[in-house]
Design a protein around this motif. Structure first.
Motif, PDB file in Angstrom:
ATOM      1  N   MET A  55      41.370  36.383  27.393  1.00  0.00           N
ATOM      2  CA  MET A  55      41.383  36.266  28.838  1.00  0.00           C
ATOM      3  C   MET A  55      42.845  36.349  29.288  1.00  0.00           C
ATOM      4  N   ASN A  56      43.088  37.189  30.258  1.00  0.00           N
ATOM      5  CA  ASN A  56      44.466  37.347  30.706  1.00  0.00           C
ATOM      6  C   ASN A  56      44.775  36.492  31.935  1.00  0.00           C
ATOM      7  N   LYS A  57      46.014  36.554  32.346  1.00  0.00           N
ATOM      8  CA  LYS A  57      46.519  35.718  33.450  1.00  0.00           C
ATOM      9  C   LYS A  57      45.754  35.941  34.752  1.00  0.00           C
ATOM     10  N   GLN A  58      45.372  37.186  35.030  1.00  0.00           N
ATOM     11  CA  GLN A  58      44.666  37.467  36.286  1.00  0.00           C
ATOM     12  C   GLN A  58      43.291  36.813  36.311  1.00  0.00           C
ATOM     13  N   TRP A  59      42.573  36.819  35.197  1.00  0.00           N
ATOM     14  CA  TRP A  59      41.254  36.187  35.172  1.00  0.00           C
ATOM     15  C   TRP A  59      41.375  34.673  35.305  1.00  0.00           C
ATOM     16  N   ILE A  60      42.430  34.109  34.746  1.00  0.00           N
ATOM     17  CA  ILE A  60      42.662  32.676  34.925  1.00  0.00           C
ATOM     18  C   ILE A  60      42.910  32.383  36.406  1.00  0.00           C
ATOM     19  N   SER A  61      43.642  33.273  37.091  1.00  0.00           N
ATOM     20  CA  SER A  61      43.865  33.117  38.533  1.00  0.00           C
ATOM     21  C   SER A  61      42.550  33.131  39.307  1.00  0.00           C
ATOM     22  N   VAL A  62      41.612  33.981  38.894  1.00  0.00           N
ATOM     23  CA  VAL A  62      40.307  34.040  39.566  1.00  0.00           C
ATOM     24  C   VAL A  62      39.558  32.718  39.368  1.00  0.00           C
ATOM     25  N   ILE A  63      39.614  32.172  38.178  1.00  0.00           N
ATOM     26  CA  ILE A  63      38.927  30.901  37.897  1.00  0.00           C
ATOM     27  C   ILE A  63      39.552  29.770  38.704  1.00  0.00           C
ATOM     28  N   VAL A  64      40.881  29.733  38.760  1.00  0.00           N
ATOM     29  CA  VAL A  64      41.565  28.704  39.550  1.00  0.00           C
ATOM     30  C   VAL A  64      41.244  28.885  41.042  1.00  0.00           C
TER      31      VAL A  64
ATOM     32  N   HIS B 121      45.409  43.692  40.215  1.00  0.00           N
ATOM     33  CA  HIS B 121      45.460  44.118  38.819  1.00  0.00           C
ATOM     34  C   HIS B 121      44.094  44.333  38.188  1.00  0.00           C
ATOM     35  N   LEU B 122      43.049  43.837  38.807  1.00  0.00           N
ATOM     36  CA  LEU B 122      41.700  43.912  38.256  1.00  0.00           C
ATOM     37  C   LEU B 122      40.791  44.620  39.255  1.00  0.00           C
TER      38      LEU B 122
END
Length: 113
Positions: free
Chosen positions: A1-10, A51-52
């Motif tokens: 899991m990359n940084k952008q997906w973590i941003s979506v979860i947050v 980015h996604l």
């Protein structure tokens, strides 16, 4: 899991906060917290969308936010759990996970010919 997906979860976690705030805020400080949660939520969502794939990002954001809000409503405010509600949350999360799995990882990583 990359940084952008973590941003979506947050961002989805902040969505749960502001949705709760819209329903339960009664003071200026609670409304200010709700406004900050809205800003943070959408800022992170917009940055991840740079980015996604935007459609997938939005679907994951809304799915996680919806599931989180339903769970928070039951855990924090005593909304009763019903089997149909649990089944719907599981189906929703399965769809979100499935959508993420079948979607390309990043627009930045696409190969151009």
């Amino acid at each position: 899991m990359n940084k952008q997906w973590i941003s979506v979860i947050v961002a989805a976690c902040f969505e749960v906060c502001w949705v709760i705030g819209l329903k339960h805020a009664t003071s200026v400080w609670e409304w200010l917290g709700t406004a900050i949660a809205i800003f943070v939520s959408f800022y992170l969502l917009i940055k991840a969308g740079e980015h996604l794939p935007v459609g997938t990002v939005y679907a994951v954001f809304v799915g996680l936010g919806t599931a989180g809000t339903v769970c928070a409503d039951s855990l924090l405010f005593g909304e009763p759990w019903k089997l149909a509600k649990i089944v719907c949350i599981v189906v929703l999360l399965a769809g979100v996970v499935g959508l993420k799995l079948v979607t390309g990882e990043s627009k930045d990583q696409e190969v151009t010919e």
